[in-house]
Design an enzyme around this catalytic site. Sequence first.
Site, PDB file in Angstrom:
ATOM      1  NE  ARG A 388      -0.295   7.419   7.431  1.00 14.54           N
ATOM      2  CZ  ARG A 388       1.215   6.465   7.028  1.00 14.54           C
ATOM      3  NH1 ARG A 388       1.831   7.024   6.167  1.00 14.54           N
ATOM      4  NH2 ARG A 388       1.366   5.238   7.658  1.00 14.54           N
ATOM      5  CB  CYS A 389       2.641  13.504   3.779  1.00 19.10           C
ATOM      6  SG  CYS A 389       2.163  12.280   2.516  1.00 19.10           S
TER       7      CYS A 389
END
Length: 401
Positions: A388-389
Amino acid sequence: MVDSEVGRLRTVLVHRPGRELQRLTPRNNDRLLFDGVPWVARAQEEHDAFVSTMESHGVEVLQLTDLLTETLAHPDARAEVTEATLRSLHLGTTLRRYLTEACAAATPAELTDLIVAGIRNDEVRGGHGLVTALLAPHDFLVDPLPNLVFTRDSSVWIGDRVAITSLAMPARVRETQLTELIWTHHPRFRDVPRILGSSAEPVEGGDVLLLAPGVVAVGVGQRTNPAGAERLARQLFAEGLAHTLLAVPVDQTRATMHLDTVLTMVDVDTVVMYPNIADRLQAWTVTPGPGFTGDGEHTLTVDGPAPFAVAAGRAMGIDRLRVIDTGTDAVIAEREQWDDGNNTLALAPRLAIAYERNIATNERLTRAGIEVIPIAGSELGSGRGGPRCMSCPIERDPLGN
């Protein structure tokens, strides 16, 4: 258009790690927010596999440096990024003048490399004076940007708008200036409405979760401060992008720096969450108030706190948010949280990319009906960030499509 964390992903922004990671050393990695010195070639292999996984599922993957190079073909963008990159007070007039001229002479691709990889004192061919004489040869005049790989933090798309975030840590301030430059000047995106801005109160994209259409959760702590959460709430309400914002205090450490390091969504009503904080994770519910301020903004109604899962379920119109714990016990959960077990990227409802090393968490997700696509991340994770990052969704299908 992005109105959730789990609608089928169509377009995403990433950054393939490059020469900026080769600039990390044991002397500077702490200051530049990395836990170690990664094996760059392996990190690139892992990132390429991550991109291939998304592309194999029909996702258009845009590379940040490609967009930046295309943006820097425009004179106004070049002047803007040069001024922002060289405004540091430690350069001095002589060196700043030389570097400004060097940036003006560079091609768009060369300028992109200088901005992202940084400039060392021993790489300067001119502008010699007191500053260059007193600095060590290996000192950086312009720091590299190794955290640029985490494209989620410097901007986040909400509805049909892009929120330009303001990064709190000094080592990351220039990242949001670059994304703001792209969204402002690149031909594909310059007409997209923007909210917030790189000079607004601190808000980081890793703290912003789109729980459901109209419902936004924001982690509040060291990275996103209360004023930033309030500013975001006011702008979302004013633009009709949300009806509820949940402000979620996060006890931020190196391992829990953003809300998405302790929970991410894997289905329309389901999150994977670090269980060691689940019992104490609270949320304040913020909604538009009955009136307006003297500036024409909505007043705000603030209620709470309440347990996060309860407050989220209420805002989302469901009985309660479904929670899948990471790990199998408190120790394994802590280990896998450190290894970004909670930082999954949903490609669609019940379909998520996760690091392969988090075996216990991935098994729990699978048993709960979530299809996990495992990817390698032994080197990518050295900056403390997962799938996600490393992704900034630009377009997702609306839920129900």
